[in-house]
Design a protein around this motif. Structure first.
Motif, PDB file in Angstrom:
ATOM      1  N   SER A  20       9.450  -3.872   1.251  1.00 21.06           N
ATOM      2  CA  SER A  20      10.828  -4.359   1.119  1.00 21.06           C
ATOM      3  C   SER A  20      10.972  -5.651   1.913  1.00 21.06           C
ATOM      4  CB  SER A  20      11.804  -3.299   1.634  1.00 21.06           C
ATOM      5  OG  SER A  20      13.128  -3.795   1.601  1.00 21.06           O
ATOM      6  N   TYR A  21      11.370  -6.715   1.214  1.00 24.05           N
ATOM      7  CA  TYR A  21      11.542  -8.023   1.846  1.00 24.05           C
ATOM      8  C   TYR A  21      12.879  -8.603   1.421  1.00 24.05           C
ATOM      9  CZ  TYR A  21      10.699 -12.896   3.167  1.00 24.05           C
ATOM     10  OH  TYR A  21      10.800 -14.155   3.717  1.00 24.05           O
ATOM     11  N   LYS A  22      13.794  -8.739   2.389  1.00 20.00           N
ATOM     12  CA  LYS A  22      15.131  -9.311   2.154  1.00 20.00           C
ATOM     13  C   LYS A  22      15.847  -8.590   1.018  1.00 20.00           C
ATOM     14  CE  LYS A  22      14.135 -13.890   4.028  1.00 20.00           C
ATOM     15  NZ  LYS A  22      14.183 -15.339   3.812  1.00 20.00           N
ATOM     16  N   GLY A  23      15.789  -7.253   1.038  1.00 19.44           N
ATOM     17  CA  GLY A  23      16.534  -6.459   0.089  1.00 19.44           C
ATOM     18  C   GLY A  23      15.856  -6.243  -1.244  1.00 19.44           C
ATOM     19  N   SER A  24      14.692  -6.817  -1.481  1.00 19.71           N
ATOM     20  CA  SER A  24      13.968  -6.650  -2.744  1.00 19.71           C
ATOM     21  C   SER A  24      12.626  -5.992  -2.467  1.00 19.71           C
ATOM     22  CB  SER A  24      13.755  -8.003  -3.432  1.00 19.71           C
ATOM     23  OG  SER A  24      14.998  -8.625  -3.701  1.00 19.71           O
ATOM     24  N   GLN A  75       1.851   2.760   6.382  1.00 21.98           N
ATOM     25  CA  GLN A  75       3.251   2.647   6.804  1.00 21.98           C
ATOM     26  C   GLN A  75       3.429   1.491   7.783  1.00 21.98           C
ATOM     27  OE1 GLN A  75       4.100   6.542   8.297  1.00 21.98           O
ATOM     28  NE2 GLN A  75       4.312   7.465   6.276  1.00 21.98           N
ATOM     29  N   VAL A  76       2.465   1.279   8.667  1.00 19.41           N
ATOM     30  CA  VAL A  76       2.533   0.132   9.581  1.00 19.41           C
ATOM     31  C   VAL A  76       2.414  -1.173   8.799  1.00 19.41           C
ATOM     32  CG1 VAL A  76       1.359  -1.029  11.490  1.00 19.41           C
ATOM     33  CG2 VAL A  76       1.685   1.430  11.555  1.00 19.41           C
ATOM     34  N   MET A  77       1.539  -1.186   7.772  1.00 20.57           N
ATOM     35  CA  MET A  77       1.430  -2.380   6.924  1.00 20.57           C
ATOM     36  C   MET A  77       2.763  -2.695   6.246  1.00 20.57           C
ATOM     37  SD  MET A  77      -2.210  -2.107   4.970  1.00 20.57           S
ATOM     38  CE  MET A  77      -3.760  -2.026   5.838  1.00 20.57           C
ATOM     39  N   ILE A  78       3.418  -1.675   5.736  1.00 23.16           N
ATOM     40  CA  ILE A  78       4.685  -1.889   5.012  1.00 23.16           C
ATOM     41  C   ILE A  78       5.726  -2.500   5.955  1.00 23.16           C
ATOM     42  CG2 ILE A  78       6.599  -0.686   3.900  1.00 23.16           C
ATOM     43  CD1 ILE A  78       4.557   1.233   2.704  1.00 23.16           C
ATOM     44  N   VAL A  79       5.811  -1.961   7.155  1.00 27.37           N
ATOM     45  CA  VAL A  79       6.798  -2.483   8.114  1.00 27.37           C
ATOM     46  C   VAL A  79       6.435  -3.916   8.528  1.00 27.37           C
ATOM     47  CG1 VAL A  79       7.782  -2.166  10.404  1.00 27.37           C
ATOM     48  CG2 VAL A  79       7.380  -0.187   8.944  1.00 27.37           C
ATOM     49  N   GLY A 103       6.466 -10.739  -8.439  1.00 27.63           N
ATOM     50  CA  GLY A 103       5.788  -9.582  -7.878  1.00 27.63           C
ATOM     51  C   GLY A 103       5.625  -9.668  -6.375  1.00 27.63           C
ATOM     52  N   TYR A 104       5.728 -10.864  -5.783  1.00 30.35           N
ATOM     53  CA  TYR A 104       5.543 -11.036  -4.348  1.00 30.35           C
ATOM     54  C   TYR A 104       6.639 -11.929  -3.820  1.00 30.35           C
ATOM     55  CZ  TYR A 104       1.076  -9.199  -5.674  1.00 30.35           C
ATOM     56  OH  TYR A 104       0.101  -8.419  -6.193  1.00 30.35           O
ATOM     57  N   PRO A 105       6.979 -11.777  -2.558  1.00 30.89           N
ATOM     58  CA  PRO A 105       8.080 -12.583  -2.008  1.00 30.89           C
ATOM     59  C   PRO A 105       7.673 -14.016  -1.792  1.00 30.89           C
ATOM     60  CG  PRO A 105       7.071 -11.266  -0.310  1.00 30.89           C
ATOM     61  CD  PRO A 105       6.422 -10.861  -1.609  1.00 30.89           C
ATOM     62  N   PRO A 106       8.507 -14.972  -2.172  1.00 31.70           N
ATOM     63  CA  PRO A 106       8.210 -16.367  -1.824  1.00 31.70           C
ATOM     64  C   PRO A 106       8.363 -16.549  -0.329  1.00 31.70           C
ATOM     65  CG  PRO A 106      10.388 -16.211  -2.774  1.00 31.70           C
ATOM     66  CD  PRO A 106       9.776 -14.844  -2.910  1.00 31.70           C
ATOM     67  N   SER A 107       7.518 -17.439   0.212  1.00 34.52           N
ATOM     68  CA  SER A 107       7.570 -17.621   1.650  1.00 34.52           C
ATOM     69  C   SER A 107       8.750 -18.475   2.076  1.00 34.52           C
ATOM     70  CB  SER A 107       6.265 -18.284   2.142  1.00 34.52           C
ATOM     71  OG  SER A 107       6.135 -19.547   1.522  1.00 34.52           O
TER      72      SER A 107
END
Length: 421
Positions: free
Chosen positions: A62-66, A129-133, A222-226
């Motif tokens: 989850s990155y910025k709500g997405s 789970q640590v990777m996700i966070v 599919g991936y968050p823009p930086s």
């Protein structure tokens, strides 16, 4: 599920702890079904190869709500779970690795969870789970700039030039668009030969070390823009086309070479800033790795110094004990030498008493002890058949009477001398 367990048993047949590893993998795949088990050769830094088991696929972040799917690959050592896995980010062709303190330029993942890995409390599920966070705070990949966002243009698209704008992009053109109805012929006297400029270009965007986000509505999500896209309400209104009439009377729209030069300089500056930013993040990650290594080496040095100090202290104590033992040995040698020079001692005269009553008590005690020994050996003689029963009973009766009298004498002497008991 049974087929999957059979495959895992086959994959993990050469591992040191196949049952524990299989349970760990099954528990992880039960929660993250996009991970696929494989067995492939892994090449180490020294060039050696080994067939290792790995989990490859995507994990939700989850990155910025997405929600985004981040592709990863987790390699398990043949000593799992005694040693930490080796993890990589595997971007797709549309993605590019974003170097940070957690991901290097090759996609290898560095996490405190991996550094502090323990066989008892660490597992693959906790690692993911640590990777996700972590990736939710700092995404490891970002979308590349798409080279095919616009239709074919009359000039070759270069990666360092601003891309042709589409009407749905976050910003519209700053310069007057070129009218496609009349082809522009560059003057022959000009030493620069530029192709016809596209219908719209991006304005000079503020320089940043982050790459541009995708500008097309069909861009990969599919991936968050930086770098976050600016809000649509902040679009710059496109000025109305201005027709420039030349001296010959032909109506054409031209862009001065200063505009092109400024656009090229801006694009080159942005690209240099991006590359410098990537090199900065990579150098920062390497510096942090070196700092951690230095800290570990310092801790190891302190431990070695403590061990050396303890060994020196023990050596001093051992030397002291050796000196004491040598002194005691010399004392014993002297005592033996003195004993050898003295005359033989009479046993009866070795022990003397201070009063006749004490001597009578001592003699009675010695005689009673001898009588006790005589009774014992009489019993042994009877058991072995040396004497018969009548002789045994007669002698024992006599010795017992004598022993009784001696004990009575000792008791009376102790009372007379005022001794306890």
């Amino acid at each position: 599920m049974l087929h999957m367990e059979d495959d895992l048993k086959q994959y993990l047949s050469k591992y040191q702890n196949p049952d524990i590893t299989r349970r760990d993998v099954m528990n992880t795949m039960k929660h993250y079904r996009n991970l696929t088990p494989k067995r492939e050769p892994f090449v180490f830094n020294d060039g050696s190869k080994m067939e290792l088991f790995n989990l490859e696929g995507t994990i939700p972040v989850s990155y910025k709500g997405s929600m985004y799917n981040i592709p990863i690959c987790i390699w398990l050592m043949d000593t799992h779970p005694n040693n930490a896995p080796i993890c990589y980010v595997k971007p797709t062709p549309d993605m590019q690795i974003k170097v940070s303190m957690y991901v290097d330029n090759n996609g290898k993942i560095y996490l405190p969870y991996l550094h502090d890995w323990t066989p008892v409390s660490s597992d693959l599920l906790g690692l993911i789970q640590v990777m996700i966070v972590t990736f939710g705070e700092q995404p490891p990949v970002y979308a590349k700039k798409r080279s095919d966002m616009a239709s074919a243009t009359p000039y070759p698209t270069q990666s360092y030039m601003p891309m042709p704008g589409a009407g749905v992009g976050p910003m519209t053109a700053m310069y007057p668009p070129y009218q496609t109805g009349s082809a522009y012929q560059p003057p022959t006297s000009n030493q620069y030969s530029y192709p016809p400029y596209p219908a719209a270009v991006y304005p000079n965007f503020p320089s940043t070390s982050y790459p541009y986000p995708p500008t097309s509505v069909n861009a990969f999500t599919g991936y968050p823009p930086s770098y976050p896209a600016p809000p649509q309400s902040a679009k710059i209104s496109s000025p109305s086309p201005v027709n420039a009439t030349n001296n010959s009377g032909g109506a054409t729209d031209t862009i001065d070479t200063k505009h092109i030069r400024a656009s090229l300089l801006s694009a080159v500056e942005d690209k240099l800033r991006r590359r410098l930013g990537e090199q900065f993040f990579q150098a920062q990650a390497e510096l942090e790795t070196l700092s951690r290594t230095q800290q570990e080496l310092t801790q190891g040095k302190n431990k070695l110094e403590d061990i050396l100090a303890r060994l020196e202290k023990e050596q001093v104590e051992l030397d002291k004990n050796i000196t004491i033992l040598k002194d005691k040995e010399q004392e014993l040698d002297k005592a033996i030498e003195l004993m050898s020079e003295q005359q033989p001692i009479d046993v009866d005269e070795a022990v003397t008493t201070t009063a006749p009553l004490y001597k009578q008590l001592l003699n009675a005690f010695a005689e009673e002890a001898a009588t006790e020994d005589a009774i014992y050996y009489m019993g042994e003689a009877l058991r072995r058949g040396v004497i018969d029963l009548d002789v045994f009973l007669k002698q024992v009766r006599s010795l017992s009477r004598k022993q009784f009298m001696l004990r009575a004498l000792m008791h009376k002497c102790r009372q007379k001398a005022g001794l306890a008991g």
